[in-house]
Design a protein around this motif. Structure first.
Motif, PDB file in Angstrom:
ATOM      1  N   VAL A 132       0.838  -1.206   0.000  1.00  0.00           N
ATOM      2  CA  VAL A 132       0.000   0.000   0.000  1.00  0.00           C
ATOM      3  C   VAL A 132       0.873   1.256   0.000  1.00  0.00           C
ATOM      4  O   VAL A 132       0.592   2.230  -0.725  1.00  0.00           O
ATOM      5  CB  VAL A 132      -0.940  -0.008   1.223  1.00  0.00           C
ATOM      6  CG1 VAL A 132      -1.668   1.330   1.338  1.00  0.00           C
ATOM      7  CG2 VAL A 132      -1.947  -1.150   1.109  1.00  0.00           C
ATOM      8  N   THR A 133       1.940   1.254   0.785  1.00  0.00           N
ATOM      9  CA  THR A 133       2.834   2.408   0.832  1.00  0.00           C
ATOM     10  C   THR A 133       3.502   2.630  -0.515  1.00  0.00           C
ATOM     11  O   THR A 133       3.701   3.771  -0.953  1.00  0.00           O
ATOM     12  CB  THR A 133       3.897   2.208   1.925  1.00  0.00           C
ATOM     13  OG1 THR A 133       3.267   1.904   3.164  1.00  0.00           O
ATOM     14  CG2 THR A 133       4.726   3.466   2.099  1.00  0.00           C
ATOM     15  N   ARG A 134       3.860   1.539  -1.195  1.00  0.00           N
ATOM     16  CA  ARG A 134       4.429   1.666  -2.543  1.00  0.00           C
ATOM     17  C   ARG A 134       3.420   2.330  -3.477  1.00  0.00           C
ATOM     18  O   ARG A 134       3.769   3.185  -4.295  1.00  0.00           O
ATOM     19  CB  ARG A 134       4.813   0.282  -3.063  1.00  0.00           C
ATOM     20  CG  ARG A 134       5.316   0.250  -4.499  1.00  0.00           C
ATOM     21  CD  ARG A 134       6.751   0.720  -4.618  1.00  0.00           C
ATOM     22  NE  ARG A 134       7.239   0.587  -5.990  1.00  0.00           N
ATOM     23  CZ  ARG A 134       8.511   0.600  -6.332  1.00  0.00           C
ATOM     24  NH1 ARG A 134       9.445   0.738  -5.416  1.00  0.00           N
ATOM     25  NH2 ARG A 134       8.873   0.478  -7.592  1.00  0.00           N
ATOM     26  N   ALA A 135       2.146   1.942  -3.353  1.00  0.00           N
ATOM     27  CA  ALA A 135       1.108   2.539  -4.193  1.00  0.00           C
ATOM     28  C   ALA A 135       0.979   4.031  -3.912  1.00  0.00           C
ATOM     29  O   ALA A 135       0.820   4.843  -4.843  1.00  0.00           O
ATOM     30  CB  ALA A 135      -0.224   1.837  -3.949  1.00  0.00           C
ATOM     31  N   LEU A 136       1.072   4.411  -2.644  1.00  0.00           N
ATOM     32  CA  LEU A 136       0.978   5.828  -2.295  1.00  0.00           C
ATOM     33  C   LEU A 136       2.170   6.613  -2.831  1.00  0.00           C
ATOM     34  O   LEU A 136       2.036   7.784  -3.212  1.00  0.00           O
ATOM     35  CB  LEU A 136       0.892   5.977  -0.773  1.00  0.00           C
ATOM     36  CG  LEU A 136      -0.373   5.420  -0.107  1.00  0.00           C
ATOM     37  CD1 LEU A 136      -0.265   5.522   1.409  1.00  0.00           C
ATOM     38  CD2 LEU A 136      -1.625   6.143  -0.611  1.00  0.00           C
TER      39      LEU A 136
END
Length: 364
Positions: A132-136
């Motif tokens: 999720v952090t990579r997506a952000l």
């Protein structure tokens, strides 16, 4: 450097830390699973005693019949007869009872198994946060290259396994091979496939990225679980056949195989898993064709990725068709299922690394 760029880089760094942290927890889960299998082993004396008392009939992985052994008197001392070994039952019924799983029916084995599952849950949560952090950090779907696809794939694979556990399915035997594979997958992703956060080419900025690639990842993760069941089926079937032929498997093989589900159960598990996800794989190909029509102006152009996606579909369709109509079960069907999964693996790794096409945007 503006604030947005600094924020994105910070999020990308946080994602990397979370992925490495999940690898550390998965490593602990790996050792806990090893302890589960080792400490869950029951000694030959313990297995025989449990079988003779009637408590271990089902716990010997189908190697002991459910009937209580007869007792005989010899010189005033009760002598327990050797329990009957059953490897195949009458036609039309289940071959043998399922084994008790990795715990082997012992308290220590079950305790370490619960610890392993708990650690897997923690690792899954940490890895999911990393995805999720990579997506952000890139402000798009986190599967624009092979690194992102790999970390998402392993997350979905573990998530699928945990869902099966929540549904009270007897699948804890998947834990050790799953965690081992996840560690290999993340190791390759972080050392060989890693790519800095970046945006995709304009043609690929579409909501179909969320639909097409997400379904492809889900299909691959579930196909992987089916492949694990198929590989273990082949080992368990060889073990049962050896017993049926009067052979004596080695101590290690006996210790492991007697705790797995029966060959028939593993065969059914793999078939049901593959059959359940096959319609979604069909949708994945259709969604990809629609996206290709929007992005490149044609629905099908025999791009290498498209070709191998279709080959994978044909392989799984042949497997399901053979099971449904030709009555293929057992080893022949297992080989076909593994060939189909091999096509899926080549479609991901082989095509992306060795073949140039329109899907080369995925990069390494």
């Amino acid at each position: 450097m503006n604030l947005a760029t600094a924020t994105n880089e910070s999020l990308a760094h946080t994602s990397n830390v979370l992925i490495y942290s999940s690898m550390a927890v998965y490593t602990l889960a790996f050792f806990a699973h090893i302890a589960e299998w080792v400490l869950g082993s029951r000694s030959k004396v313990g297995r025989t005693a449990a079988a003779l008392s009637g408590a271990g009939a089902a716990g010997a992985g189908g190697a002991v019949s459910a009937a209580a052994p007869a007792r005989a008197q010899a010189g005033g001392t009760a002598v327990l007869e050797r329990p009957e070994v059953v490897t195949r039952s009458v036609a039309g019924t289940r071959d043998v009872p399922d084994g008790p799983g990795a715990a082997g029916g012992t308290f220590k084995g079950d305790l370490w198994g619960r610890i392993a599952v708990s650690l897997t849950v923690v690792a899954f949560a940490v890895e999911a946060c990393g995805v999720v952090t990579r997506a952000l950090s890139v402000r798009r779907a986190p599967w624009g290259n092979m690194y992102e696809f790999s970390i998402t794939f392993s997350t979905v694979a573990v998530g699928s396994y945990l869902v099966l556990l929540l549904l009270k399915k007897n699948v804890r035997w998947i834990g050790l091979p799953l965690v081992t594979t996840v560690l290999l997958d993340l190791g390759i992703a972080t050392t060989t496939l890693y790519t800095d956060s970046d945006q995709l080419v304009p043609a690929l900025h579409s909501y179909w990225l969320w639909i097409h690639v997400s379904t492809a990842i889900i299909c691959g993760a579930v196909f992987y679980l089916g492949a694990v069941g198929t590989v273990l089926y082949l080992f368990r079937d060889s073990y049962e056949n050896k017993l049926a032929d009067g052979g004596t498997p080695g101590r290690f093989a006996t210790s492991v195989m007697e705790r797995l589900p029966s060959a028939a159960s593993l065969d059914r598990f793999s078939y049901r898993i593959n059959a359940a996800v096959f319609p979604l794989w069909t949708f994945t190909i259709i969604a990809g064709a629609i996206w290709a029509g929007e992005a490149w102006g044609r629905y099908w152009g025999w791009d290498p990725k498209e070709v191998w996606s279709f080959i994978t579909w044909v392989a799984y369709a042949a497997y399901l068709h053979a099971r449904a109509t030709a009555g293929w079960k057992g080893r022949k069907a297992a080989y076909l299922a593994l060939a189909a999964f091999g096509c899926w693996l080549f479609n991901y790794y082989g095509v992306n690394i060795f073949v140039t096409g329109l899907h080369s945007y995925a990069g390494v």
